[in-house]
Design an enzyme around this catalytic site. Sequence first.
Site, short mmCIF file in Angstrom:
data_model
loop_
_atom_site.label_atom_id
_atom_site.label_comp_id
_atom_site.label_asym_id
_atom_site.label_seq_id
_atom_site.Cartn_x
_atom_site.Cartn_y
_atom_site.Cartn_z
N LEU D 73 4.64 0.12 -10.06
CA LEU D 73 5.57 1.26 -10.15
C LEU D 73 5.47 2.38 -9.23
CD1 LEU D 73 5.00 1.48 -14.09
CD2 LEU D 73 6.68 0.20 -12.97
N CYS D 74 4.80 1.86 -8.02
CA CYS D 74 4.59 2.71 -6.99
C CYS D 74 6.02 2.68 -6.10
CB CYS D 74 3.68 2.25 -5.94
SG CYS D 74 2.18 3.09 -6.10
N HIS D 75 6.47 3.76 -5.58
CA HIS D 75 7.42 3.73 -4.51
C HIS D 75 7.14 3.58 -3.19
CE1 HIS D 75 8.41 6.46 -7.86
NE2 HIS D 75 9.62 6.52 -7.59
N MET D 111 -2.16 6.64 -4.20
CA MET D 111 -2.28 5.35 -4.51
C MET D 111 -2.48 4.59 -3.24
SD MET D 111 -2.41 5.37 -7.57
CE MET D 111 -3.13 3.77 -7.59
N GLU D 112 -1.99 4.89 -2.08
CA GLU D 112 -2.23 4.36 -0.81
C GLU D 112 -3.53 4.69 -0.30
OE1 GLU D 112 0.83 5.72 -1.68
OE2 GLU D 112 2.31 4.24 -1.26
N ASP D 126 -16.64 -9.17 0.49
CA ASP D 126 -16.72 -10.80 0.86
C ASP D 126 -17.62 -11.06 1.99
OD1 ASP D 126 -15.14 -13.12 1.11
OD2 ASP D 126 -13.88 -12.28 3.11
#
EC number: 4.6.1.17
Lengths: 157, 157, 157, 157, 157, 157
Positions: D73-75, D111-112, D126
Amino acid sequence: MLTHFDGKGQAHMVDVSGKPVTAREAVAEGRVVMAAGTLALVTDDRAAKGDVAGVARLAGIMAAKRTADLIPLCHPLPLTRIAIDIDPDPALPGLRVTATVRTGGQTGVEMEALTAVSVACLTIYDMLKAAQKDMVIDGIRLLRKEGGKSGLFEAAP
Amino acid sequence: MLTHFDGKGQAHMVDVSGKPVTAREAVAEGRVVMAAGTLALVTDDRAAKGDVAGVARLAGIMAAKRTADLIPLCHPLPLTRIAIDIDPDPALPGLRVTATVRTGGQTGVEMEALTAVSVACLTIYDMLKAAQKDMVIDGIRLLRKEGGKSGLFEAAP
Amino acid sequence: MLTHFDGKGQAHMVDVSGKPVTAREAVAEGRVVMAAGTLALVTDDRAAKGDVAGVARLAGIMAAKRTADLIPLCHPLPLTRIAIDIDPDPALPGLRVTATVRTGGQTGVEMEALTAVSVACLTIYDMLKAAQKDMVIDGIRLLRKEGGKSGLFEAAP
Amino acid sequence: MLTHFDGKGQAHMVDVSGKPVTAREAVAEGRVVMAAGTLALVTDDRAAKGDVAGVARLAGIMAAKRTADLIPLCHPLPLTRIAIDIDPDPALPGLRVTATVRTGGQTGVEMEALTAVSVACLTIYDMLKAAQKDMVIDGIRLLRKEGGKSGLFEAAP
Amino acid sequence: MLTHFDGKGQAHMVDVSGKPVTAREAVAEGRVVMAAGTLALVTDDRAAKGDVAGVARLAGIMAAKRTADLIPLCHPLPLTRIAIDIDPDPALPGLRVTATVRTGGQTGVEMEALTAVSVACLTIYDMLKAAQKDMVIDGIRLLRKEGGKSGLFEAAP
Amino acid sequence: MLTHFDGKGQAHMVDVSGKPVTAREAVAEGRVVMAAGTLALVTDDRAAKGDVAGVARLAGIMAAKRTADLIPLCHPLPLTRIAIDIDPDPALPGLRVTATVRTGGQTGVEMEALTAVSVACLTIYDMLKAAQKDMVIDGIRLLRKEGGKSGLFEAAP
């Protein structure tokens, strides 16, 4: 009953690790219905005006390879063949799209064939929308599926 | 005449750099037609069996954001709203999908709305295909488009 | 000593071409710690307010399939199962996320399980951040790994 | 109350088309906790053994650009700066990751920044997992957010 | 004669489903030619100024994994090794890039090796373009290919 | 001195948030050098054999839109035009590729034009490699760049 959900109703990518790798093929079709004049833009003097079917075919092939990225619960599969036919049908009038996809994998390629058809149809719409906005994408369905435990499926004509 | 091709018939992503940034919205719809028994799997006791519409809605929203990746000649656009409604229609029988997309950009978002509808329909097919293979995705079309030089478009009912 | 770098200290995607294809599974977990009032937004009357866990579960499943795209030195693997559980834990308070991933491949799926957990946690944060900005994503770790030459790993409780 | 869902509890990408474009910045952090001996593999003679932090930094930068692809739901936002710091902390022992992201857009870049931190941490895991499988990714949180209607947020120390 | 087109001249992803899975390797090379002063920016005191080769190597490795997404008619393949060497050559002056890719698959990995080289060269250009805009990417070619029905190919020196 | 690295030599996506949005254009070129007989496969009776240039043009256009995904430190930009010309040159012999890209953004589109050329050349190689494996991709360079603080750049002829 819906295999994409577990006993608690939660979506999951269903376990296919116990299924054998077998040869599988799926064929799907769809159509873009338009005015006769719009279809004429595609079919008349194609070389000069631009190859609508050629662009849509490429888009469909590339989309088939991205099916597992688009459809949340689809398994990634090593596709071994993708072919798309796009033919004018003056009776619609419009363009008919057929996609054939093959894999050697643990689950079928119906979604890959249907995704290829859908994106090819969307691409046709995109290229012709300046001429006609009320085109309709119709009749996207599975024509044939072969391989795997469920065996052969063929759509009614 | 086909704006996605130049004078030599070569495909290009058409120049919109001279167009103003304006508010734009597009609404598109489509439907997945199925047997009444298949529709009942979606509508009966949804909480226990799994939320087919919820998964398809997410898939459609995410696909709208990838439209320019899928449709070769589409411009990338900064989408500002994506909403998808999925409603059962016993008269089909089947599910109706509607998508609304907004941007402030130099070109319209018809393709984003149509792509959202298409991928939501494909995702519905994927989740129900174990129950019925001969469902049909039908009637994908633009309902409404607003903003930009060409102004308002509304589909005939 | 670090297998992802060669003798000159250069990063590479390590050669697994001589390794056998075996069944592999990995389970990972993580949690989003929040205020009790924020957790109540998720757990109270879920049907009316929206299914936070459902959206996060989908995001995690889709992210697992893109692990090799995100983690530079990861091998692409044909995933055969992805399942994600998201459960409220009033004692945190917060949500616990567990992901299980399977493949038949030449290397393990730890990174796929950890990526699924991470993106599910980020998606939970995104949906709740309007209510609380100082939530914390904590305790992302491998719980269990099975298959391949190194055999079974189980985390200490 | 949860802005990512509408009145019927359906997920949508919320409408930001009426919000002004403003300068926005977000800073997030996280850490990978490991044994002292594992940390020594990263910090001792980095040039010869390989640049773990350099690879993780790149992975985080690239992931920030794909946030709208990963978080449903991120733009999508036009990022104008991404910087990532990765520092050893013998007191953990482990590595601390901090990401700073800027945009000129209609919604924030929390969010980024959080996605950049998460993927950088996963990439560190990893590269070191052959040495230690029970590392833990911890403390992923927003440190600071500036710009937009909600103004400045700063995490408690 | 062109295998990527069918009898009607239509592009398709050619059918490899009947071909056996065999071990395959391809090696490709290319170079970025620049002024001696630009090359000095890369080679002098690399630790302080930044690791141009390290960033380009990562970009090439990640691009190899996305080859089937970029090259329309390429088959997706499960890559099992990707290694990239980037060496300064004062005689050009410039940087030489070599990529080695392996798979166990039904078709070769030439395109993966060539794509890795191309994207590594583009990334080098990107990092140095503030210093010199008229660098040239030259000599991208296949050096060696092994495995599959067509057997060994080695480029003339 | 290298803007893509900070004072500690760490790679970052450089801050362009203070730069104005201006109209920008870049033109790049490259060529695929092949035997005369291979070129004849492309130019003779194109309609029947398949449209090599058409496929490569589409691949280049789509790749330009993914530049920020491929080149680690590139900014995402809203491209407003992408056009690619592919012309046979019997004097090489081979195909010449030219790409023109426009944006209204805060940084230039050189990398987008160069990426479009590179992927178009790779796609040409892919389609012709069954006929000739020792083709060479050569002379990829920036021809012209306009807009932004650094103003006009034109390559020497």
